[in-house]
Design an enzyme around this catalytic site. Structure first.
Site, PDB file in Angstrom:
ATOM      1  N   SER A  24       0.834  -1.212   0.000  1.00 43.68           N
ATOM      2  CA  SER A  24       0.000   0.000   0.000  1.00 43.68           C
ATOM      3  C   SER A  24       0.863   1.255   0.000  1.00 43.68           C
ATOM      4  O   SER A  24       0.368   2.368   0.142  1.00 43.68           O
ATOM      5  CB  SER A  24      -0.909   0.009   1.230  1.00 43.68           C
ATOM      6  OG  SER A  24      -0.130  -0.026   2.406  1.00 43.68           O
ATOM      7  N   HIS A 157     -39.098  24.460 -10.260  1.00 40.34           N
ATOM      8  CA  HIS A 157     -39.220  23.575 -11.443  1.00 40.34           C
ATOM      9  C   HIS A 157     -38.503  24.164 -12.659  1.00 40.34           C
ATOM     10  O   HIS A 157     -38.882  23.878 -13.791  1.00 40.34           O
ATOM     11  CB  HIS A 157     -40.694  23.328 -11.816  1.00 40.34           C
ATOM     12  CG  HIS A 157     -41.576  23.010 -10.648  1.00 40.34           C
ATOM     13  ND1 HIS A 157     -41.879  21.720 -10.271  1.00 40.34           N
ATOM     14  CD2 HIS A 157     -42.197  23.822  -9.751  1.00 40.34           C
ATOM     15  CE1 HIS A 157     -42.661  21.755  -9.197  1.00 40.34           C
ATOM     16  NE2 HIS A 157     -42.861  23.013  -8.859  1.00 40.34           N
ATOM     17  N   SER A 278     -13.022  25.546 -28.000  1.00 39.33           N
ATOM     18  CA  SER A 278     -13.198  24.290 -28.725  1.00 39.33           C
ATOM     19  C   SER A 278     -12.130  24.191 -29.795  1.00 39.33           C
ATOM     20  O   SER A 278     -11.724  25.198 -30.373  1.00 39.33           O
ATOM     21  CB  SER A 278     -14.587  24.277 -29.362  1.00 39.33           C
ATOM     22  OG  SER A 278     -14.602  23.409 -30.471  1.00 39.33           O
TER      23      SER A 278
END
Ligand code: ARG
Length: 463
Positions: A24, A157, A278
């Site tokens: 570990s 809502h 993008s």
């Protein structure tokens, strides 16, 4: 010295693949400071009990400090052969103090040692998160304050419901994150328990002054039951639960920022420095930070489930399964801190578009409740008023108008009690100002809430 501190009864060396599988150290090496602090306190406790001489104690502590430096400087070589951080520290200690290092593990097991390291680690992380939450809450309060009078539609809502102050909306998040702070502070109390002396599970045969160890390590209590101390991880689950709730709050805020920054809403402009573009669409500016925060919440919730599932069937006391506990907890702490950090820096740089939010607040019959309240003030029952305004809304929809765009004669067609003063009652500013009930959106309320929050945050800073 044999290779492993536990291999006396074994007749063949551990399989290499088993060493890799059971190790570990890649995860628990992060706990080295706490492990060494714990060992130093343990040395002092052993000396106090007469198990180590003062000289031995001093020599061991000197050696442990050298190991600490080696790890801090990146000079420690970590290897699966030595399983975990506890064995690495002891192994290096041998290089500095020789055979004396073999006395350090008297009256101790790795079971109480890991329980201690985890508590020390989590106490520090929790305190850091509380401090970060304080900074984030201040950013929210200041964000509310600079936009104190901006109006926007309040939603239920995700349909426009009643106008509110933008600052009131932001202060709702301040309340959520204040409760999160409270939850972490509460969890901290239960982490603050010192487990050393529990040894493997039954306690130790040595008369250790456990209160003394607790005091050295800054714990306010010692554990009451050795089996509980080495085998429960509820304090970690509680921490994960507080992280999950806080991430859920951050995720809701993120969702709103994503929606608000869309062209459809156009309520806010996120800072360029916190957005990305993008690779194909040159016009794009994407709200990546809120999206990632929203996405990372899933990871933290998953960690909470992981830990609950890990613990649910374990018989007392320690089981090796529990070694798996550190991965989700460390990931949750790192994730939450990263989210709080980036949000604390981004929030002050968000720009609101008060014209758009203001226009949106004046549309969509958000003054219908106020018209009903107006009729109630003229003696009508609320149910009757509700039905009456419902008819007025249907009529206005037919004409393509808002309620406040109907002329007085049209309005009086629904009730003769209506006078010229109805237009004031139906204005956005009046609707907001009339919600003066404690906790409501009236400007004076929100200003008072901001002042209270700032005072509280100043108090937290002094602590
Ligand atoms: N690496 C172990 C853990 O994280 C430490 C305790 C090991 N105890 C044991 N009996 N093997 O849980």
């Amino acid at each position: 010295m044999s290779e492993k501190p536990w291999d006396g009864r074994f007749s063949e060396p551990t399989d290499r693949a088993v060493e890799a599988f059971t190790s570990s150290v890649e995860v628990d090496r992060r706990l080295y400071q706490y492990d060494i602090d714990g060992s130093i306190a343990h040395c002092k406790t052993l000396a106090r009990a007469g198990i180590l001489t003062e000289d031995e104690c001093g020599e061991l502590i000197g050696g442990l400090e050298k190991v600490r430096e080696e790890i801090a400087d990146g000079r420690m070589e970590f290897s699966d052969r030595l399983e975990d951080i506890h064995m690495h520290v002891e192994d290096r200690l041998a290089a500095h103090v020789g055979a004396l290092c073999r006395k350090l593990h008297t009256a101790r097991s790795r079971n109480d040692q890991i329980a201690l390291d985890e508590r020390l680690y989590l106490k520090a992380e929790t305190q850091e998160i509380i401090t970060m939450l304080s900074g984030f809450r201040r950013a929210l309060v200041e964000f509310a304050e600079v936009n104190i009078n901006v109006v926007m539609p309040g939603y239920t809502h995700l349909q426009r419901a009643q106008p509110v102050l933008f600052s009131h909306h932001v202060m709702a998040y301040y309340e959520m994150f204040s409760r999160d702070t409270w939850r972490f502070a509460d969890a901290l109390e239960r982490m603050d328990v010192m487990p050393l002396g529990s040894a493997a599970l039954a306690g130790t045969t040595y008369q250790l002054d456990r209160q003394y160890t607790a005091q050295l390590l800054g714990f306010s209590k010692v554990s009451e039951n050795s089996m509980d101390a080495v085998s429960d991880r509820d304090f970690m689950i509680e921490f994960m639960s507080a992280c999950s709730i806080c991430m859920m709050h951050l995720s809701r805020l993120s969702e709103e920022l994503v929606i608000w920054s869309s062209a459809e809403f156009d309520f806010v402009e996120l800072p360029d420095a916190f957005c990305t573009g993008s690779s194909i669409m040159p016009q794009k500016k994407n709200p990546d930070i809120p999206e990632l925060v929203r996405g990372k919440s899933g990871r933290v919730f998953g960690g909470l489930m992981q830990l609950l599932t890990l613990m649910k069937s374990l018989p007392l006391a320690y089981n090796r399964d529990m070694q798996e506990d550190k991965i989700p907890v460390m990931d949750a702490a790192d994730t939450l801190k990263a989210c709080l950090d980036v949000y604390t820096r981004m929030i002050p740089r968000i720009r609101i578009n008060p014209d758009t939010t203001g226009k949106a607040a004046a549309q969509g019959f958000q003054n219908a409740t106020d018209m009903a309240d107006y009729l109630v003030s003229r003696g009508m029952s609320f149910r009757e008023a509700h039905a009456c305004v419902g008819k007025a809304v249907a009529y206005a929809l037919d004409c393509g108008k808002e309620l406040h765009e109907l002329d007085l004669e049209e309005l009086r067609g629904f009730s003769q009690t209506i006078d010229e003063d109805i237009y004031r009652a139906l204005s956005v500013s009046e609707m907001i100002e009339r919600r003066r009930v404690y906790g409501g959106t009236a400007g004076s309320n929100v200003a008072a809430a901001v002042a209270r929050a700032k005072k509280r945050l100043d108090g937290e800073k002094k602590q």
